[in-house]
Design an enzyme around this catalytic site. Sequence first.
Site, PDB file in Angstrom:
ATOM      1  N   HIS A 130      -8.446  -3.643 -16.251  1.00  0.00           N
ATOM      2  CA  HIS A 130      -8.739  -4.982 -16.079  1.00  0.00           C
ATOM      3  C   HIS A 130     -10.075  -5.274 -16.373  1.00  0.00           C
ATOM      4  CE1 HIS A 130      -5.562  -5.819 -13.664  1.00  0.00           C
ATOM      5  NE2 HIS A 130      -5.918  -5.230 -12.569  1.00  0.00           N
ATOM      6  N   ASP A 143       1.307  -0.326 -15.101  1.00  0.00           N
ATOM      7  CA  ASP A 143       0.734  -0.511 -13.852  1.00  0.00           C
ATOM      8  C   ASP A 143       1.606  -1.921 -13.316  1.00  0.00           C
ATOM      9  OD1 ASP A 143      -2.219  -0.042 -12.104  1.00  0.00           O
ATOM     10  OD2 ASP A 143      -1.192  -2.227 -11.978  1.00  0.00           O
ATOM     11  N   HIS A 169       0.259  -4.477 -12.228  1.00  0.00           N
ATOM     12  CA  HIS A 169      -0.586  -5.559 -12.370  1.00  0.00           C
ATOM     13  C   HIS A 169      -0.861  -5.609 -13.939  1.00  0.00           C
ATOM     14  CE1 HIS A 169      -2.193  -4.294  -8.510  1.00  0.00           C
ATOM     15  NE2 HIS A 169      -2.199  -5.557  -7.888  1.00  0.00           N
TER      16      HIS A 169
HETATM   17 ZN   LIG Z   1      -2.434  -2.139 -10.481  1.00  0.00          ZN
END
Ligand SMILES: [Zn+2]
Length: 442
Positions: A110, A149, A151
């Site tokens: 991220h 992942d 996300h």
């Molecule tokens: Zn994640």
Amino acid sequence: MERKELGLVFFPAFDWAISQTHPERQERLLYTRDQLLEEGVLDLPQIREYRPGMAEWADLERVHIGVPGLESLVKDAHRVAAGGAIEAGKAVCSGETARAFALVRPPGHHAMRVVHGTRGFCTVNMEAIMIEHLRRHHGIGRVAIVDTDVHHGDGTQDIYYHDPDTLFISFHQDGRTLYPGSGFVEEQGGPAAFGTTFNIPLPVGTGDAGLHRVLDELVLPVLADFKPDLIINSAGQDNHYSDPLANMSVTAQGYGRLAEKLRADVAVLEGGYSIEGALPYVNLGILLAMAGLDYSRVIEPDRERCPAQSADVTAYIEKLIQERRQTWRERENLKRREIARWGDEWQRRRSVYYDDSGIEEEQRETARLCHHCYGWQGIDTSSRGSFGRKSAYAAIIPRNACKRCLQEAQDAVWSAKQAGRHQYYYIQNRQTDCLERIGGKK
Ligand SMILES: [Zn+2]
Ligand SMILES: [Zn+2]
């Protein structure tokens, strides 16, 4: 040195946690370590263990622009995790191992190019730091990153949004139902790199069956077309059915088969917060699969609790695959259309929230479209937090910059500096491999 099947780097970061009660804490890898020791994995003749070194500041600044600087945001744990990823990449590039798995934390996917703080538990991007190190020092060209992942890997997407030599594929739980709320099919890269960002947002409840259809019918064919020198897996284990932060139904066997088919050169651990029920099994399954070993007995004790994938989810995924295949087939036309639509300059405005630091960032980004090189980018950024306000202007010069782009980028920074609207000014010159701070405080 005898070539091994798998290089393994293990770094649990005992002194770094979001907080002592947060799942992103050191115990996240302790159960995995116990499992690996119990299975005697480190004694297997196919596996060689590597110790992570500390990544250099130059490795971090090749990728990131910290405002005001990375020194105030990055801990030793981040540098060791990034160093672990680099070590894994080097083991493969030097031919010492066929593949490598960096079981490190903190995670990184991220973390975007500009860094004001920590978001989604990430401060710097381990995969990008590794890839750019390998490009600089080991002659790697085309790279594909497959982010598995749950996300969306919005940081990695951001870093490579204008780089046509890097394919970023992410499948993840649909951003309408999960952090960070991005990763939609419309996000396809800036005009110069249109199509090399490839998102596959999956519905809640996707299980092994759906994941493997996406892999077989979409991810693997797209990879085969792109022909990367290196495949990197951002290996998040939070698609697991027991993960407390997401809503998917993937098993350790599903992940093991994924690793077997993907044949990534390097995997770097990302998320996964079922630290006792899932991570030891998923990590072991991936590790054995990457080493070419039998992983069929890696089964969670509570696997009967894994919900079956519904018929609705299956139908949704089938339709999504058809649409995404169509877009991939038409990518060259779509790219030409996108370049024509924007003319000389692409731009966007957006807000980025650093949920772990309580910082709000407003960004205006421009990308110069150039027929001679990949074009330069300008980032006008300001943030607000407990420190008050910070603002900066940065120009990013691509590896293959032409003379005109080089000049324009430098002029843009100097004229921003003369206008004096910001506190900090940077030129990230990827041709000379240097982050210059122009006149601002360090
Ligand atoms: Zn994640
Ligand atoms: Zn140019």
